[in-house]
Design a protein around this motif. Structure first.
Motif, PDB file in Angstrom:
ATOM      1  N   LEU A 139      -2.360 -10.395  -8.181  1.00 33.99           N
ATOM      2  CA  LEU A 139      -3.702 -10.009  -8.598  1.00 33.99           C
ATOM      3  C   LEU A 139      -4.769 -10.970  -8.078  1.00 33.99           C
ATOM      4  O   LEU A 139      -5.930 -10.576  -7.869  1.00 33.99           O
ATOM      5  N   SER A 140      -4.381 -12.224  -7.866  1.00 28.71           N
ATOM      6  CA  SER A 140      -5.322 -13.234  -7.371  1.00 28.71           C
ATOM      7  C   SER A 140      -5.432 -13.241  -5.851  1.00 28.71           C
ATOM      8  O   SER A 140      -6.273 -13.956  -5.297  1.00 28.71           O
ATOM      9  N   SER A 141      -4.589 -12.456  -5.197  1.00 25.85           N
ATOM     10  CA  SER A 141      -4.604 -12.404  -3.739  1.00 25.85           C
ATOM     11  C   SER A 141      -5.817 -11.617  -3.250  1.00 25.85           C
ATOM     12  O   SER A 141      -6.487 -10.934  -4.043  1.00 25.85           O
ATOM     13  N   PRO A 142      -6.126 -11.674  -1.957  1.00 24.80           N
ATOM     14  CA  PRO A 142      -7.263 -10.904  -1.427  1.00 24.80           C
ATOM     15  C   PRO A 142      -7.129  -9.401  -1.641  1.00 24.80           C
ATOM     16  O   PRO A 142      -8.125  -8.673  -1.562  1.00 24.80           O
ATOM     17  N   HIS A 143      -5.912  -8.927  -1.924  1.00 22.10           N
ATOM     18  CA  HIS A 143      -5.684  -7.484  -2.106  1.00 22.10           C
ATOM     19  C   HIS A 143      -5.563  -7.109  -3.583  1.00 22.10           C
ATOM     20  O   HIS A 143      -5.331  -5.947  -3.918  1.00 22.10           O
ATOM     21  N   GLY A 144      -5.726  -8.093  -4.462  1.00 24.75           N
ATOM     22  CA  GLY A 144      -5.477  -7.869  -5.877  1.00 24.75           C
ATOM     23  C   GLY A 144      -6.410  -6.870  -6.532  1.00 24.75           C
ATOM     24  O   GLY A 144      -6.000  -6.111  -7.415  1.00 24.75           O
ATOM     25  N   GLU A 145      -7.676  -6.836  -6.110  1.00 31.86           N
ATOM     26  CA  GLU A 145      -8.636  -5.954  -6.756  1.00 31.86           C
ATOM     27  C   GLU A 145      -8.308  -4.482  -6.557  1.00 31.86           C
ATOM     28  O   GLU A 145      -8.733  -3.623  -7.341  1.00 31.86           O
ATOM     29  N   LYS A 146      -7.550  -4.172  -5.522  1.00 29.46           N
ATOM     30  CA  LYS A 146      -7.214  -2.775  -5.233  1.00 29.46           C
ATOM     31  C   LYS A 146      -5.862  -2.368  -5.816  1.00 29.46           C
ATOM     32  O   LYS A 146      -5.386  -1.262  -5.559  1.00 29.46           O
ATOM     33  N   CYS A 147      -5.253  -3.249  -6.593  1.00 29.53           N
ATOM     34  CA  CYS A 147      -3.961  -2.924  -7.213  1.00 29.53           C
ATOM     35  C   CYS A 147      -4.190  -2.036  -8.436  1.00 29.53           C
ATOM     36  O   CYS A 147      -4.982  -2.368  -9.315  1.00 29.53           O
ATOM     37  N   ASN A 148      -3.485  -0.918  -8.472  1.00 28.56           N
ATOM     38  CA  ASN A 148      -3.678   0.060  -9.552  1.00 28.56           C
ATOM     39  C   ASN A 148      -2.497   0.169 -10.505  1.00 28.56           C
ATOM     40  O   ASN A 148      -2.607   0.824 -11.546  1.00 28.56           O
ATOM     41  N   ALA A 149      -1.365  -0.452 -10.155  1.00 27.26           N
ATOM     42  CA  ALA A 149      -0.181  -0.324 -11.009  1.00 27.26           C
ATOM     43  C   ALA A 149       0.836  -1.400 -10.646  1.00 27.26           C
ATOM     44  O   ALA A 149       0.779  -2.005  -9.561  1.00 27.26           O
ATOM     45  N   ILE A 150       1.759  -1.613 -11.566  1.00 22.51           N
ATOM     46  CA  ILE A 150       2.839  -2.585 -11.382  1.00 22.51           C
ATOM     47  C   ILE A 150       4.169  -1.858 -11.530  1.00 22.51           C
ATOM     48  O   ILE A 150       4.379  -1.136 -12.514  1.00 22.51           O
ATOM     49  N   ASN A 190       0.834  -1.201   0.000  1.00 20.66           N
ATOM     50  CA  ASN A 190       0.000   0.000   0.000  1.00 20.66           C
ATOM     51  C   ASN A 190       0.867   1.250   0.000  1.00 20.66           C
ATOM     52  O   ASN A 190       2.094   1.164   0.090  1.00 20.66           O
ATOM     53  N   ARG A 191       0.255   2.403  -0.117  1.00 19.86           N
ATOM     54  CA  ARG A 191       1.018   3.633  -0.264  1.00 19.86           C
ATOM     55  C   ARG A 191       1.779   4.009   1.014  1.00 19.86           C
ATOM     56  O   ARG A 191       2.663   4.870   0.989  1.00 19.86           O
ATOM     57  N   GLU A 192       1.445   3.368   2.129  1.00 25.74           N
ATOM     58  CA  GLU A 192       2.193   3.584   3.380  1.00 25.74           C
ATOM     59  C   GLU A 192       3.370   2.626   3.495  1.00 25.74           C
ATOM     60  O   GLU A 192       4.004   2.516   4.541  1.00 25.74           O
ATOM     61  N   LYS A 193       3.666   1.898   2.424  1.00 27.06           N
ATOM     62  CA  LYS A 193       4.786   0.964   2.324  1.00 27.06           C
ATOM     63  C   LYS A 193       4.623  -0.278   3.203  1.00 27.06           C
ATOM     64  O   LYS A 193       5.598  -0.893   3.623  1.00 27.06           O
ATOM     65  N   ASN A 194       3.399  -0.643   3.453  1.00 26.03           N
ATOM     66  CA  ASN A 194       3.126  -1.891   4.169  1.00 26.03           C
ATOM     67  C   ASN A 194       2.959  -3.014   3.151  1.00 26.03           C
ATOM     68  O   ASN A 194       2.241  -2.861   2.155  1.00 26.03           O
ATOM     69  N   ILE A 195       3.614  -4.148   3.406  1.00 26.42           N
ATOM     70  CA  ILE A 195       3.498  -5.308   2.525  1.00 26.42           C
ATOM     71  C   ILE A 195       2.265  -6.116   2.939  1.00 26.42           C
ATOM     72  O   ILE A 195       2.165  -6.566   4.086  1.00 26.42           O
ATOM     73  N   LEU A 196       1.353  -6.309   1.998  1.00 21.81           N
ATOM     74  CA  LEU A 196       0.087  -6.973   2.288  1.00 21.81           C
ATOM     75  C   LEU A 196       0.059  -8.427   1.834  1.00 21.81           C
ATOM     76  O   LEU A 196      -0.724  -9.225   2.350  1.00 21.81           O
ATOM     77  N   PHE A 197       0.889  -8.760   0.860  1.00 25.03           N
ATOM     78  CA  PHE A 197       0.903 -10.120   0.296  1.00 25.03           C
ATOM     79  C   PHE A 197       2.235 -10.320  -0.399  1.00 25.03           C
ATOM     80  O   PHE A 197       2.785  -9.379  -0.991  1.00 25.03           O
ATOM     81  N   THR A 198       2.778 -11.545  -0.321  1.00 24.49           N
ATOM     82  CA  THR A 198       4.044 -11.831  -1.006  1.00 24.49           C
ATOM     83  C   THR A 198       3.950 -13.136  -1.782  1.00 24.49           C
ATOM     84  O   THR A 198       3.141 -14.023  -1.472  1.00 24.49           O
ATOM     85  N   PHE A 199       4.808 -13.241  -2.781  1.00 19.93           N
ATOM     86  CA  PHE A 199       4.878 -14.449  -3.601  1.00 19.93           C
ATOM     87  C   PHE A 199       6.292 -14.562  -4.154  1.00 19.93           C
ATOM     88  O   PHE A 199       6.903 -13.557  -4.534  1.00 19.93           O
ATOM     89  N   LYS A 200       6.816 -15.773  -4.193  1.00 16.82           N
ATOM     90  CA  LYS A 200       8.172 -15.986  -4.694  1.00 16.82           C
ATOM     91  C   LYS A 200       8.171 -17.110  -5.715  1.00 16.82           C
ATOM     92  O   LYS A 200       7.533 -18.146  -5.517  1.00 16.82           O
ATOM     93  N   THR A 201       8.929 -16.900  -6.793  1.00 14.68           N
ATOM     94  CA  THR A 201       9.069 -17.937  -7.812  1.00 14.68           C
ATOM     95  C   THR A 201      10.497 -17.909  -8.358  1.00 14.68           C
ATOM     96  O   THR A 201      11.386 -17.356  -7.716  1.00 14.68           O
ATOM     97  N   GLY A 202      10.715 -18.474  -9.542  1.00 14.61           N
ATOM     98  CA  GLY A 202      12.068 -18.697 -10.051  1.00 14.61           C
ATOM     99  C   GLY A 202      12.759 -17.467 -10.615  1.00 14.61           C
ATOM    100  O   GLY A 202      12.289 -16.339 -10.461  1.00 14.61           O
ATOM    101  N   PRO A 203      13.900 -17.668 -11.283  1.00 11.91           N
ATOM    102  CA  PRO A 203      14.755 -16.574 -11.761  1.00 11.91           C
ATOM    103  C   PRO A 203      14.018 -15.589 -12.657  1.00 11.91           C
ATOM    104  O   PRO A 203      13.115 -15.956 -13.408  1.00 11.91           O
ATOM    105  N   GLY A 204      14.437 -14.299 -12.574  1.00 11.56           N
ATOM    106  CA  GLY A 204      13.786 -13.271 -13.361  1.00 11.56           C
ATOM    107  C   GLY A 204      14.733 -12.394 -14.149  1.00 11.56           C
ATOM    108  O   GLY A 204      14.341 -11.317 -14.603  1.00 11.56           O
ATOM    109  N   ASN A 205      15.984 -12.832 -14.323  1.00  9.48           N
ATOM    110  CA  ASN A 205      16.938 -12.049 -15.102  1.00  9.48           C
ATOM    111  C   ASN A 205      16.635 -12.250 -16.589  1.00  9.48           C
ATOM    112  O   ASN A 205      16.889 -13.320 -17.147  1.00  9.48           O
TER     113      ASN A 205
END
Length: 298
Positions: free
Chosen positions: A54-65, A19-34
Motif C-alpha cells: 500500500l505504501s508503494s508507488p502503486h498502492g493507491e490503485k490497489c482495490n483488493a487483497i 495488475n489485472r494483466e498479471k504483471n507484477i508491479l512491486f514486490t516485498f518479502k518478509t518472515g514466516p506467514g504460517n
C-alpha cells in the motif's frame, strides 16, 4: 485496478502488487506467514507485507487483497485472521490457502493436479470447479516428502546410531560435524530448541552431500519423490481423472532437487499417463484468477 497478492508460507511471506494483466508491479518479502505455527508473528508479517504494498508507488490503485496463507485450515484461524486484517485495512480481503493460490498461478481455472514440495508438502487438484487435497497436514501429522521430513529422517539416523553405540556412518558423521551434534544430548537439544524452518534447512545440506555422491543422501530424496508420487496418484484416483492428466510441480524441492524430481516423475509415470506442465509463474499471480472466480464471480 490493482490487486495485492500475498503468498504466506512456512519460511517467508511474499507480497506483490499485480495488475489485472498479471504483471507484477512491486514486490516485498518478509518472515514466516504460517498462521497455524505462530499466529501473532505470521499475522504481523502478513500485515507488514500488505502495508509495504500500500505504501508503494502503486498502492493507491490497489482495490483488493488476495492472501494465500499456509495453515489457514486449522480451527477458526481463517475467520480470526480475516477479522484482524479487516481492522487494519479497509480493502476487501479474500483469504484462501497457499496451495490454492499456487494452483491458480499454475492452471488458472483449468483442471489438473499440482504437487507442492518445500518446507511442507501438499498435493492439490481441481475438477468440476472443486478443489481436493492429499497431504498438507503439517509437520506434526504429516508433510511426508518435505524438506522438514527429510531433515528429521536424517537426524533420526543419528539418533539410531547413538543408540547403537555411536556415530558410525559417513552420512551421520558429516551432519554431526556440520551442526556440532556429536553427542545424543546435543542432538536432543538441537531438535527441541529449533524452529520448523530451522530444522528444514538441514535438507539443503543433505542435498549438497547428495550432489557429491553420498548414497544415503540420494536415497532420502528418491524416497521423498516416491512418497509424493504415491500421494499424487491417490489424488488422481479420488478426482477420477481420465488420462492424460495435467500435472504441475512447485516448491523448492521440485525446482532445485533433481534427485527428488526424477524419482517423482519416474514413479508417477509407472501408474498414469501424465502431461507435465512447465510454468514458473510466481504464486502471487494466482491472486488474479482467484479474485475473479471467488469474489467477482460470487
Amino acid at each position: 485496478m490493482n490487486l495485492i497478492g500475498i503468498d504466506a508460507g512456512g519460511t517467508k511471506t511474499y507480497a506483490a502488487v499485480i495488475n489485472r494483466e498479471k504483471n507484477i508491479l512491486f514486490t516485498f518479502k518478509t518472515g514466516p506467514g504460517n498462521v497455524s505455527v505462530h499466529y501473532p508473528e505470521a499475522k504481523n508479517n502478513i500485515a507488514e507485507a500488505i502495508n509495504a504494498c500500500l505504501s508503494s508507488p502503486h498502492g493507491e490503485k490497489c482495490n483488493a487483497i488476495v492472501a494465500g496463507i499456509a495453515g489457514i485450515g486449522s480451527g477458526n484461524i481463517k475467520r480470526k485472521l480475516h477479522e484482524d486484517l479487516s481492522k487494519l485495512f479497509s480493502l476487501p480481503i479474500l483469504i484462501i490457502n497457499d496451495a490454492e493460490l499456487s494452483y491458480y498461478s499454475m492452471f488458472d481455472r483449468k483442471e489438473g493436479v499440482l504437487a507442492i514440495a518445500g518446507t511442507g508438502t501438499v498435493i492439490i487438484g481441481r475438477k468440476n470447479g472443486v478443489f481436493k487435497t492429499v497431504g498438507g497436514w503439517g509437520h506434526l501429522l504429516g508433510d511426508e516428502g518435505s524438506a522438514y521430513d527429510i531433515a528429521i529422517k536424517s537426524l533420526k539416523i543419528l539418533a539410531t546410531e547413538f543408540e547403537q553405540g555411536g556415530l558410525t556412518s559417513k552420512f551421520s558423521k558429516t551432519i554431526a560435524d556440520k551442526y556440532r551434534l556429536h553427542k545424543a544430548e546435543l542432538l536432543k537439544e538441537y531438535v527441541y530448541s529449533s524452529t520448523k524452518s530451522g530444522i528444514s534447512k538441514i535438507s539443503s545440506f543433505v542435498y549438497e552431500m547428495a550432489k557429491k555422491g553420498d548414497e544415503k543422501s540420494i536415497s532420502l530424496f528418491q524416497e521423498a519423490g516416491r512418497i509424493l508420487a504415491h500421494q499424487t496418484s491417490r489424488l488422481i484416483e479420488l478426482l477420477q481423472f481420465s488420462d492424460p492428466i495435467n500435472i504441475g510441480c512447485k516448491g523448492s524441492l521440485f525446482e532445485k532437487n533433481e534427485f527428488l524430481k526424477r524419482s517423482f516423475v519416474s514413479e508417477l509415470q509407472k501408474e498414469h499417463d501424465v502431461l507435465f506442465i512447465n510454468n514458473n509463474t510466481n504464486a502471487v499471480i494466482g491472486a488474479v484468477p482467484a479474485w475473479e472466480e471467488n469474489w467477482e464471480g460470487s
